[in-house]
Write an enzyme that holds these catalytic residues in place. Structure first.
Site, PDB file in Angstrom:
ATOM      1  N   GLU A 187       0.836  -1.202   0.000  1.00 11.39           N
ATOM      2  CA  GLU A 187       0.000   0.000   0.000  1.00 11.39           C
ATOM      3  C   GLU A 187       0.869   1.251   0.000  1.00 11.39           C
ATOM      4  OE1 GLU A 187      -3.499   1.704   2.897  1.00 11.39           O
ATOM      5  OE2 GLU A 187      -3.484  -0.453   2.461  1.00 11.39           O
ATOM      6  N   GLU A 196      -3.462  10.201   2.801  1.00 11.39           N
ATOM      7  CA  GLU A 196      -4.688  10.296   3.584  1.00 11.39           C
ATOM      8  C   GLU A 196      -4.850  11.733   4.059  1.00 11.39           C
ATOM      9  OE1 GLU A 196      -5.876   6.164   5.688  1.00 11.39           O
ATOM     10  OE2 GLU A 196      -4.128   7.150   6.570  1.00 11.39           O
ATOM     11  N   THR A 225       1.160  10.480   4.735  1.00 15.66           N
ATOM     12  CA  THR A 225       1.528   9.441   3.777  1.00 15.66           C
ATOM     13  C   THR A 225       1.925   8.206   4.560  1.00 15.66           C
ATOM     14  OG1 THR A 225       3.844  10.173   3.694  1.00 15.66           O
ATOM     15  CG2 THR A 225       2.326  11.103   2.059  1.00 15.66           C
TER      16      THR A 225
END
Length: 365
Positions: A149, A153, A167
């Site tokens: 991932e 955000e 991050t």
């Protein structure tokens, strides 16, 4: 920087009452390259080689139908401008006689192994505590226990307090080692669109805001399998994070201010698509293309300046969470600027409230 270095093509947008420069050239479908935004005649971002997009072949924007699919949210996802502007919203609905939060999200139609992924985002304004907007790469739906991932955000806040951006990087299911960093922005992300980008190659990961690099992770043997190495999709979501997003859950989403709408535009997918069945790619030489993208000396200076003045939390300096820093963390003199919690000392000294800054000649952090 001298003003002669600016390459500005100013266009007045009557709909927004604003002047745009190279960013506007992207929307006109001309060559994607150098970014500058001009607001009221004052250039906010430098338009030259220090802050340009990576030089990639066929770097173009895609409409929703060309590259994306809806994940959830029903009517909370709406398309505008021939599908090139996507609005996703968070509100509250009645379900089985109970009020329930309903967000929205979309994802790329394809999986990609390495590439450059980007979008311009405008965040909800006013009271937005508890609201989370995410723009990220992931393969969690395929590799549930070993997922990779790469996250942007955006964490909402109460009225008068700015949104925070963080991050994160996960590789091979290493969720026990969160690699979060949080930052203050030098602009109001609710007033207009700003570009957020991720470069992911087999050698490095770079996060950009308005084409300015803000974080780099270079692959090293010491990380082992924690470096993201499997095909991922691009996602964009908005959802209720009341339990943790704002002051550890102290402030929650207040649905009297709903709907909360995040707007996405200028979406770019430039990567090597992977077969959804065996996850193999047939791209030849793409790794060379992405591995060849590095930072110039000027870009690195911009990143260092940003990190010195705008980073508010770093997992590398969180001595409570990680008494022994994760192996990729190399601590230098900057460690003196962080508390044991990983929070930057300057963020506690600053006056509360908004503190955006602008420069008449370029970037001002």
């Amino acid at each position: 920087m001298e003003m002669a270095e600016l390459e500005l093509l100013e266009i007045f947008d009557e709909g927004r009452g604003r002047s745009w420069s190279c960013c506007r050239r992207q929307r006109e479908g001309t060559k994607l390259g150098l970014l500058a935004i001009v607001d009221g005649g004052n250039p906010l971002y430098i338009c030259n080689a220090t802050s340009g997009l990576p030089e990639l072949p066929n770097l173009t924007t895609l409409s929703f139908e060309e590259g994306y699919t809806q994940l959830f949210g029903d009517s909370n996802l709406r398309l505008h401008g021939d599908g090139r502007n996507i609005h996703i919203s968070l509100d509250q609905r009645t379900a089985e006689q109970l009020m329930a939060a309903l967000g929205a999200g979309f994802a790329s139609q394809d999986l990609y192994l390495h590439g450059f992924f980007s979008g311009s985002i405008k965040l909800p304004s006013d009271y937005a505590a508890g609201v989370v907007v995410a723009f990220y790469m992931s393969n969690g739906d395929i590799f549930e226990k070993t997922h990779d991932e790469l996250d942007f955000e955006f964490l909402g806040n109460i009225r008068g307090r700015e949104w925070r951006v963080q991050t994160n990087i996960y590789g091979n299911g290493s969720i026990s080692t969160g690699r979060e960093e949080r930052y203050e922005l030098w602009f109001d992300p609710t007033e207009d669109y700003h570009q957020y980008s991720i470069l992911w190659s087999s050698q490095r990961i770079i996060f950009y805001i308005d084409n300015i690099p803000i974080r780099e992770l270079v692959k090293s043997q010491i990380m082992g399998g924690d470096y993201p190495a499997k095909p991922m999709s691009l996602y964009a979501t908005i959802w209720d994070g009341s339990t943790w997003a704002t002051s550890g859950g102290r402030y929650k989403v207040n649905y009297k201010f709903a709907p909360y709408t995040a707007e996405f535009a200028d979406l770019m997918l430039h990567g090597c698509a992977a077969n959804p069945n065996d996850h193999k790619t047939i791209c030849m030489g793409n790794d060379d293309v992405y591995n060849g993208i590095t930072m110039s000396a000027d870009q690195r200076l911009l990143m260092e300046k940003f990190r010195k003045k705008r980073i508010t939390y770093s997992y590398c300096h969180d001595r409570i969470r990680y008494p022994t820093p994760p192996p990729e963390c190399i601590l230098g003199p900057e460690a003196e600027g962080f508390l044991a919690s990983g929070e930057a000392k300057f963020s506690f000294r600053r006056r509360r409230g908004r503190h955006y800054t602008r420069s008449s000649v370029g970037v001002s952090f």
